[in-house]
Enzyme design. Structure first.
Site, PDB file in Angstrom:
ATOM      1  N   HIS A  55       0.839  -1.203   0.000  1.00 47.95           N
ATOM      2  CA  HIS A  55       0.000   0.000   0.000  1.00 47.95           C
ATOM      3  C   HIS A  55       0.874   1.253   0.000  1.00 47.95           C
ATOM      4  O   HIS A  55       1.973   1.270   0.566  1.00 47.95           O
ATOM      5  CB  HIS A  55      -0.920   0.008   1.219  1.00 47.95           C
ATOM      6  CG  HIS A  55      -2.050  -0.965   1.132  1.00 47.95           C
ATOM      7  ND1 HIS A  55      -3.304  -0.712   1.648  1.00 47.95           N
ATOM      8  CD2 HIS A  55      -2.132  -2.195   0.573  1.00 47.95           C
ATOM      9  CE1 HIS A  55      -4.103  -1.742   1.423  1.00 47.95           C
ATOM     10  NE2 HIS A  55      -3.395  -2.659   0.776  1.00 47.95           N
ATOM     11  N   GLU A  57       0.566   4.090   1.597  1.00 50.74           N
ATOM     12  CA  GLU A  57       0.831   4.654   2.916  1.00 50.74           C
ATOM     13  C   GLU A  57       1.967   3.920   3.628  1.00 50.74           C
ATOM     14  O   GLU A  57       2.850   4.541   4.234  1.00 50.74           O
ATOM     15  CB  GLU A  57      -0.420   4.603   3.792  1.00 50.74           C
ATOM     16  CG  GLU A  57      -1.610   5.370   3.228  1.00 50.74           C
ATOM     17  CD  GLU A  57      -2.558   4.469   2.435  1.00 50.74           C
ATOM     18  OE1 GLU A  57      -2.048   3.692   1.589  1.00 50.74           O
ATOM     19  OE2 GLU A  57      -3.774   4.536   2.653  1.00 50.74           O
ATOM     20  N   CYS A  85      -7.085   2.451   4.629  1.00 53.66           N
ATOM     21  CA  CYS A  85      -7.763   1.239   5.082  1.00 53.66           C
ATOM     22  C   CYS A  85      -7.381   0.952   6.540  1.00 53.66           C
ATOM     23  O   CYS A  85      -6.568   1.681   7.123  1.00 53.66           O
ATOM     24  CB  CYS A  85      -7.350   0.071   4.188  1.00 53.66           C
ATOM     25  SG  CYS A  85      -5.619  -0.414   4.411  1.00 53.66           S
ATOM     26  N   CYS A  88      -3.477   0.574   7.002  1.00 53.63           N
ATOM     27  CA  CYS A  88      -2.688   1.797   6.848  1.00 53.63           C
ATOM     28  C   CYS A  88      -3.017   2.820   7.926  1.00 53.63           C
ATOM     29  O   CYS A  88      -2.143   3.569   8.375  1.00 53.63           O
ATOM     30  CB  CYS A  88      -2.903   2.374   5.456  1.00 53.63           C
ATOM     31  SG  CYS A  88      -2.275   1.292   4.146  1.00 53.63           S
TER      32      CYS A  88
END
Length: 321
Positions: A55, A57, A85, A88
């Site tokens: 991801h 992040e 999400c 993260c």
């Protein structure tokens, strides 16, 4: 909050979209006595790295930790194009991020207020979540990506069958014999065609190539064999060894569809370019490759034995281009 930093996150999202990733970008910004500066950058890389942890992040936070030499990111803010999400958002908590500024809302997975609000949970550290920063620009990145993906799937009516068995390789060799003897008489002598088919495109030759890392694919539609392609990984890229379509199937977009398949293959494996060689006098094929975005790299002459040479141009397609 500074839109300059969200613009950088958007740039990172656009960059990963060109690699076939869902466009999400993130930056970590630290407040120094003399002003704010980006200390970490990240972009979605789940497909290319084949990991659920890819991801944007997480990548940006890891980059910031490396830059600052510690896991506590005090006086730091996270800018990301999509509402984080649970994973993260949790990383922002653990990294001691002060503020999380996000663009588009994620009604299915967002933890900045959509599904839950991480800042309202009884953790030892609670970042402040602020959404809707350049929301339209961030949302349009996602809409455009999925529009093009749906359009691509709609028009992708071919099947790429990997030739893993001897029977499938025999099919490819028969396609090669047919296509080479139909297409190349205007460029090569009959003797050179026979020699090259036997040396490079016969069943034994293909078997040997597969053992060395080559992959052959049959291009098929509704059970009909349209042509074939062959590729081989090389350092940081993919060598496109062959891409041939039978005469009655040319001009129908099948070569472009096969090329889109190869681009996805590159994105999934993190390859930076596709390289190929093409006969200098094969003007029609050169025009097709240039239309697809290939750029001329150099020319080369290769001795292939028996008094024959391959007089080629070398073209390259940069995945980030």
């Amino acid at each position: 909050m500074n839109e300059e930093f969200m613009n950088e996150a958007i740039r990172l999202a656009e960059e990963c979209a060109r690699l076939g990733e869902v466009p999400i970008g993130a930056v970590v910004v630290k407040r120094f006595p003399d002003g704010e500066r980006i200390v970490g950058r990240g972009a979605n890389s789940r497909e290319s790295r084949k990991t659920a942890l890819g991801h944007a992040e997480l990548s940006a936070i890891a980059d910031a930790c490396k830059s600052l030499g510690g896991w506590r990111l005090h006086n730091c803010d996270l800018y990301v194009t999509l509402e984080p999400c649970p994973m993260c958002s949790g990383a922002a908590v653990n990294a001691r991020i002060d503020n999380v500024y996000f663009g588009a809302y994620d009604k299915k997975n967002g933890c900045g207020g959509s599904v839950m609000d991480m800042s309202e949970q009884p953790f030892t550290h609670r970042p402040n979540f602020v959404g809707g920063i350049m929301e339209e620009e961030c949302a349009e990145l996602l809409r455009k990506f999925f529009r093009e993906l749906r359009k691509e799937k709609k028009h992708m009516d071919i099947n790429m069958i990997k030739a893993d068995t001897d029977e499938q390789l025999l099919t490819v060799s028969r396609l090669a014999d047919e296509i080479w003897h139909e297409y190349f008489p205007c460029i090569l002598t009959a003797g050179q065609i026979d020699y090259m088919v036997e040396k490079f495109q016969s069943f034994p030759a293909m078997k040997s190539q597969v053992e060395k890392g080559y992959s052959y694919y049959i291009i098929s539609k509704n059970g009909e064999y349209l042509g074939y392609t062959a590729v081989c990984p090389e350092e940081d890229g993919l060598f496109l060894s062959k891409l041939y379509i039978k005469k009655e199937n040319r001009g129908k977009g099948y070569a472009r569809q096969a090329f889109e398949f190869l681009k996805k293959l590159c994105a999934e494996n993190g390859y930076k370019f596709i390289r190929l060689t093409v006969n200098k006098y094969n003007a029609d094929t050169i025009a097709v490759y240039e239309k697809l975005g290939f750029e001329l790299l150099r020319s080369e002459v290769t001795d292939i034995g028996n008094g024959y040479v391959m007089d080629d141009f070398v073209y390259i397609y940069n995945m980030k281009g």
